[in-house]
Design an enzyme around this catalytic site. Structure first.
Site, PDB file in Angstrom:
ATOM      1  N   LYS A  14     -33.048  43.609  62.993  1.00  8.90           N
ATOM      2  CA  LYS A  14     -33.573  43.579  64.597  1.00  8.90           C
ATOM      3  C   LYS A  14     -33.578  44.813  65.166  1.00  8.90           C
ATOM      4  O   LYS A  14     -34.534  45.495  65.864  1.00  8.90           O
ATOM      5  CB  LYS A  14     -32.852  42.626  65.388  1.00  8.90           C
ATOM      6  CG  LYS A  14     -33.023  41.084  64.981  1.00  8.90           C
ATOM      7  CD  LYS A  14     -32.422  40.234  66.083  1.00  8.90           C
ATOM      8  CE  LYS A  14     -31.082  40.465  66.464  1.00  8.90           C
ATOM      9  NZ  LYS A  14     -29.976  39.873  65.632  1.00  8.90           N
ATOM     10  N   ARG A  89     -31.188  32.947  72.792  1.00  9.62           N
ATOM     11  CA  ARG A  89     -30.400  32.575  71.672  1.00  9.62           C
ATOM     12  C   ARG A  89     -30.029  31.187  71.878  1.00  9.62           C
ATOM     13  O   ARG A  89     -29.287  30.492  71.187  1.00  9.62           O
ATOM     14  CB  ARG A  89     -28.979  33.472  71.732  1.00  9.62           C
ATOM     15  CG  ARG A  89     -28.890  34.694  70.967  1.00  9.62           C
ATOM     16  CD  ARG A  89     -27.530  35.210  71.331  1.00  9.62           C
ATOM     17  NE  ARG A  89     -27.084  35.928  70.066  1.00  9.62           N
ATOM     18  CZ  ARG A  89     -27.141  37.359  69.994  1.00  9.62           C
ATOM     19  NH1 ARG A  89     -27.938  38.151  70.662  1.00  9.62           N
ATOM     20  NH2 ARG A  89     -26.485  37.833  69.156  1.00  9.62           N
ATOM     21  N   ARG A 128     -22.506  48.130  56.931  1.00 10.12           N
ATOM     22  CA  ARG A 128     -22.185  48.794  58.265  1.00 10.12           C
ATOM     23  C   ARG A 128     -21.134  49.184  58.649  1.00 10.12           C
ATOM     24  O   ARG A 128     -20.909  50.377  59.466  1.00 10.12           O
ATOM     25  CB  ARG A 128     -23.145  48.133  59.177  1.00 10.12           C
ATOM     26  CG  ARG A 128     -23.284  48.465  60.553  1.00 10.12           C
ATOM     27  CD  ARG A 128     -24.361  47.479  61.476  1.00 10.12           C
ATOM     28  NE  ARG A 128     -23.638  46.655  61.783  1.00 10.12           N
ATOM     29  CZ  ARG A 128     -24.193  45.563  62.641  1.00 10.12           C
ATOM     30  NH1 ARG A 128     -25.668  45.477  62.724  1.00 10.12           N
ATOM     31  NH2 ARG A 128     -23.811  44.450  63.268  1.00 10.12           N
ATOM     32  N   ARG A 134     -18.087  48.891  64.939  1.00 13.56           N
ATOM     33  CA  ARG A 134     -18.571  47.886  66.053  1.00 13.56           C
ATOM     34  C   ARG A 134     -17.443  46.864  66.265  1.00 13.56           C
ATOM     35  O   ARG A 134     -16.819  46.136  65.053  1.00 13.56           O
ATOM     36  CB  ARG A 134     -19.717  47.235  65.958  1.00 13.56           C
ATOM     37  CG  ARG A 134     -20.882  48.055  66.527  1.00 13.56           C
ATOM     38  CD  ARG A 134     -22.213  47.601  66.113  1.00 13.56           C
ATOM     39  NE  ARG A 134     -22.260  46.020  66.561  1.00 13.56           N
ATOM     40  CZ  ARG A 134     -23.316  45.507  66.721  1.00 13.56           C
ATOM     41  NH1 ARG A 134     -24.539  45.973  66.207  1.00 13.56           N
ATOM     42  NH2 ARG A 134     -23.532  44.214  67.025  1.00 13.56           N
ATOM     43  N   ARG A 145     -19.872  34.806  65.008  1.00 15.40           N
ATOM     44  CA  ARG A 145     -21.115  35.333  65.447  1.00 15.40           C
ATOM     45  C   ARG A 145     -22.151  34.536  64.453  1.00 15.40           C
ATOM     46  O   ARG A 145     -23.260  34.002  64.697  1.00 15.40           O
ATOM     47  CB  ARG A 145     -21.473  37.018  65.272  1.00 15.40           C
ATOM     48  CG  ARG A 145     -20.869  37.558  66.443  1.00 15.40           C
ATOM     49  CD  ARG A 145     -20.691  38.869  66.335  1.00 15.40           C
ATOM     50  NE  ARG A 145     -21.868  39.621  65.944  1.00 15.40           N
ATOM     51  CZ  ARG A 145     -21.832  40.714  65.068  1.00 15.40           C
ATOM     52  NH1 ARG A 145     -20.781  41.181  64.617  1.00 15.40           N
ATOM     53  NH2 ARG A 145     -23.131  41.680  64.928  1.00 15.40           N
TER      54      ARG A 145
HETATM   55  P1  ADP Z   1     -25.448  40.505  66.739  1.00 12.97           P
HETATM   56  O1  ADP Z   1     -25.726  41.943  66.088  1.00 12.97           O
HETATM   57  O2  ADP Z   1     -24.590  39.785  66.447  1.00 12.97           O
HETATM   58  O3  ADP Z   1     -26.993  39.974  66.711  1.00 12.97           O
HETATM   59  P2  ADP Z   1     -25.871  41.426  69.493  1.00 12.97           P
HETATM   60  O4  ADP Z   1     -25.587  42.936  69.367  1.00 12.97           O
HETATM   61  O5  ADP Z   1     -27.145  40.995  69.979  1.00 12.97           O
HETATM   62  O6  ADP Z   1     -25.489  40.840  68.298  1.00 12.97           O
HETATM   63  O7  ADP Z   1     -24.928  40.805  70.657  1.00 12.97           O
HETATM   64  C1  ADP Z   1     -23.633  41.182  70.643  1.00 12.97           C
HETATM   65  C2  ADP Z   1     -22.930  39.806  71.522  1.00 12.97           C
HETATM   66  O8  ADP Z   1     -23.220  39.981  72.714  1.00 12.97           O
HETATM   67  C3  ADP Z   1     -23.044  38.561  71.069  1.00 12.97           C
HETATM   68  O9  ADP Z   1     -22.099  38.208  69.696  1.00 12.97           O
HETATM   69  C4  ADP Z   1     -22.751  37.825  72.269  1.00 12.97           C
HETATM   70  O10 ADP Z   1     -21.396  37.780  72.573  1.00 12.97           O
HETATM   71  C5  ADP Z   1     -23.460  38.696  73.266  1.00 12.97           C
HETATM   72  N1  ADP Z   1     -24.811  37.979  73.455  1.00 12.97           N
HETATM   73  C6  ADP Z   1     -25.856  38.930  73.263  1.00 12.97           C
HETATM   74  N2  ADP Z   1     -27.039  38.218  73.525  1.00 12.97           N
HETATM   75  C7  ADP Z   1     -26.688  37.256  74.039  1.00 12.97           C
HETATM   76  C8  ADP Z   1     -27.429  36.184  74.615  1.00 12.97           C
HETATM   77  N3  ADP Z   1     -28.726  36.084  74.523  1.00 12.97           N
HETATM   78  N4  ADP Z   1     -26.450  34.840  74.708  1.00 12.97           N
HETATM   79  C9  ADP Z   1     -25.223  34.903  74.868  1.00 12.97           C
HETATM   80  N5  ADP Z   1     -24.390  35.854  74.528  1.00 12.97           N
HETATM   81  C10 ADP Z   1     -25.195  37.066  73.814  1.00 12.97           C
END
Ligand code: ADP
Length: 189
Positions: A14, A89, A128, A134, A145
């Site tokens: 993404k 989400r 990664r 991270r 996750r």
């Molecule tokens: P990933 O790489 O897992 O897709 P992101 O970088 O988008 O994750 O998000 C990291 C963390 O931020 C998530 O694991 C969650 O804890 C929180 N988070 C991000 N976006 C949302 C959302 N829309 N609703 C709830 N929690 C979120």
């Protein structure tokens, strides 16, 4: 200009595809993951509230996430096109997003879901991890996750599918060929 959502499991690409989309179309990019990371890094009151939740790999509760998103939208009253990344989400978030867009006299026009298998996601994140550290890529958090994605986030897709806004795109292949498939969706009216 249209508003779109890019959707996919952790490691689906993404972030990479979002960068390319912004460059080509000039979207205002809203990544809730980046916003939460900014808040935790800067130790803001919101950051303090979400730090532990994020570090466990769980989703931040909807009320907190939706409030942060709204604030971000309000900062960009004149934006013509948004690209939402990592949001919505949950179905509650998807409903809130439609509501916010409606109140601005616009809508979410396209939702692109990058289809990547769980095996591929795990392989990519392992790679990664070797270059970028991270905190939420650690084994246990990563499992959480991925579970959150398949148990909660995936259920958002039918919400967009029923009214024809959703397009699934094969997320395995070269970055450029995936990008062109996404552009074909953005370009259709
Ligand atoms: P990933 O790489 O897992 O897709 P992101 O970088 O988008 O994750 O998000 C990291 C963390 O931020 C998530 O694991 C969650 O804890 C929180 N988070 C991000 N976006 C949302 C959302 N829309 N609703 C709830 N929690 C979120």
């Amino acid at each position: 200009m249209l508003n779109m959502v890019i959707f996919g499991p952790p490691g689906a690409g993404k972030g990479t595809q979002s960068e390319k989309l912004i460059e080509r179309y000039g979207f205002v990019h809203i990544s809730t993951g980046d916003l939460f990371r900014w808040h935790t890094k800067n130790d803001t009151p919101l950051g303090k509230r979400v730090k532990e939740i994020m570090n466990s790999g769980a989703l931040v509760p909807d009320d907190i996430t939706i409030a942060m998103l709204k604030e971000e939208l309000d900062k960009n009253p004149l934006a013509k096109g948004f690209l939402f990344d990592g949001f919505p989400r949950t179905v509650a978030q998807a409903e809130a997003l439609d509501h916010f867009m409606q109140s601005r006299g616009t809508a979410i026009h396209r939702v692109v879901a990058l289809d990547v298998t769980e095996d591929e996601v795990r392989t990519r994140i392992a790679k990664r991890k070797a270059i970028e550290n991270r905190a939420d890529d650690e084994e246990e958090k990563l499992n959480k996750r991925i579970t959150e994605y398949f148990s909660k986030t995936l259920h958002v897709l039918p919400f967009y599918k029923t009214d024809g806004r959703l397009t699934n795109i094969q997320g395995i292949g070269s970055i450029d060929s995936i990008f062109e498939s996404i552009c074909a969706v953005v370009g259709t009216t």
